[in-house]
Write an enzyme that holds these catalytic residues in place. Structure first.
Site, PDB file in Angstrom:
ATOM      1  N   ASP A  46      50.241  28.993 -29.026  1.00 44.35           N
ATOM      2  CA  ASP A  46      50.907  27.900 -29.726  1.00 44.35           C
ATOM      3  C   ASP A  46      49.989  27.339 -30.811  1.00 44.35           C
ATOM      4  O   ASP A  46      48.760  27.453 -30.713  1.00 44.35           O
ATOM      5  CB  ASP A  46      51.248  26.761 -28.754  1.00 44.35           C
ATOM      6  CG  ASP A  46      52.321  27.154 -27.759  1.00 44.35           C
ATOM      7  OD1 ASP A  46      53.063  28.100 -28.045  1.00 44.35           O
ATOM      8  OD2 ASP A  46      52.402  26.507 -26.693  1.00 44.35           O
ATOM      9  N   ARG A 180      50.185  24.414 -20.169  1.00 44.37           N
ATOM     10  CA  ARG A 180      50.676  23.034 -20.321  1.00 44.37           C
ATOM     11  C   ARG A 180      51.469  22.611 -19.085  1.00 44.37           C
ATOM     12  O   ARG A 180      51.344  21.496 -18.592  1.00 44.37           O
ATOM     13  CB  ARG A 180      51.556  22.919 -21.573  1.00 44.37           C
ATOM     14  CG  ARG A 180      50.791  23.004 -22.888  1.00 44.37           C
ATOM     15  CD  ARG A 180      51.752  22.874 -24.065  1.00 44.37           C
ATOM     16  NE  ARG A 180      52.597  24.052 -24.205  1.00 44.37           N
ATOM     17  CZ  ARG A 180      53.755  24.066 -24.864  1.00 44.37           C
ATOM     18  NH1 ARG A 180      54.230  22.951 -25.406  1.00 44.37           N
ATOM     19  NH2 ARG A 180      54.454  25.163 -24.974  1.00 44.37           N
TER      20      ARG A 180
END
Length: 302
Positions: A46, A180
């Site tokens: 990301d 995450r």
């Protein structure tokens, strides 16, 4: 204005991806910097994340699945007391808690996340739902229902306490693991909420930070030839599998997609696995070794 003709180059460039860039952006920049015809990345990072991003050029792109499927290692900083809609520091705060766990409490729950676990990937992820990216649906305000998936955590360590709310961890995990989500789930298991403030990939399959170069350093090289000297050989990504030195005749057969006999080679310990077939230090193919035959899985035009 005449356009520069791109060239066929082969090998790996392992970038230490900077924060704020997508993996595809790095692919486009490095293709231009090396004036290459073809490249691609292994293992998406990301824009929020930094670290090891293998870029394959030319024939090395055939090995991207082998690297993408490999084990990953990350270091991440988890901040307790607030959760966000993206599970990282770039999102909006959606809930808060006054409870901040201490080291002993954190260490007590980490074993519960080691082994095969189930995750629900974040709604702000690149997973496709009915043909559309989850993050695109989330940003459009649409409801996103992502099915849970099984991933594997090989190790999970608490490295240090940074401040009252933030702790640094190291995790080794399988393909498809969302760090995450792991951070968010650790916080929930402790009876609080949390989000990531840092995420850095330190290993991607066979590649580690020791193999990387900063993208800015590649940009600062004046000559294209010097940039190409940074390329690692294609077979670098296969340095953890066995090598079979094949004859010129068998190399020609493998390149044509034909199977060869294992009789001339000592393959008794390789049955049922993959190997790299080499001829005169040149990678010919990745092969599947069986009792009665050696079959090409990926063939290289080098």
């Amino acid at each position: 204005m005449k356009r520069t003709k791109h060239e066929d180059i082969n090998g790996w460039l392992i970038i230490d991806k900077p924060q704020g860039m997508g993996s595809t952006d790095v692919v486009n920049v490095t293709r231009r910097l090396l004036n290459a015809n073809k490249n691609g990345h292994a293992g998406t990072l990301d824009p929020f994340a930094t670290g090891v991003l293998p870029i394959a050029f030319g024939e090395a792109t055939k090995l991207i699945p082998f690297v993408t499927d490999g084990k990953k290692e990350y270091e991440f900083v988890l901040s307790f007391g607030a959760s966000t809609n993206t599970d990282d520091v770039e999102g909006e705060v959606i809930s808060e808690s006054d409870f901040i766990p201490n080291k002993e409490q954190i260490l007590s729950v980490l074993p519960q996340f080691i082994g095969k676990i189930t995750q629900v990937p974040p709604m702000y992820s690149a997973i496709k739902i009915n043909g559309k990216r989850a993050y695109a649906l989330a940003r459009a305000g649409k409801e996103v229902n992502i099915p849970p998936r099984e991933v594997e955590i090989y190790y999970l360590e608490l490295l240090e306490q940074i401040n009252q709310k933030s702790f640094r961890f190291k995790v080794g995990c399988s393909k498809g693991t969302y760090v995450r989500t792991l951070g968010k789930d650790i916080a929930l298991k402790l009876g609080t909420v949390g989000h990531l403030t840092e995420l850095r990939r330190t290993k991607c399959a066979i590649f580690s930070l020791a193999d990387t170069i900063l993208l800015e350093n590649v940009k600062n090289m004046v000559y294209e030839g010097k940039r190409r000297e940074l390329l690692l050989p294609i077979e670098t990504s296969l340095r953890d599998i066995a090598v079979i030195a094949v004859s010129q005749e068998d190399a020609a057969k493998l390149k044509q997609g034909q199977k060869i006999s294992p009789k001339p080679y000592d393959t008794s310990n390789l049955i049922g696995g993959l190997a790299a077939a080499m001829y005169l230090d040149c990678l010919v193919a990745v092969v599947n070794v069986e009792q009665s035959k050696i079959s090409p899985v990926r063939v290289f035009n080098l």
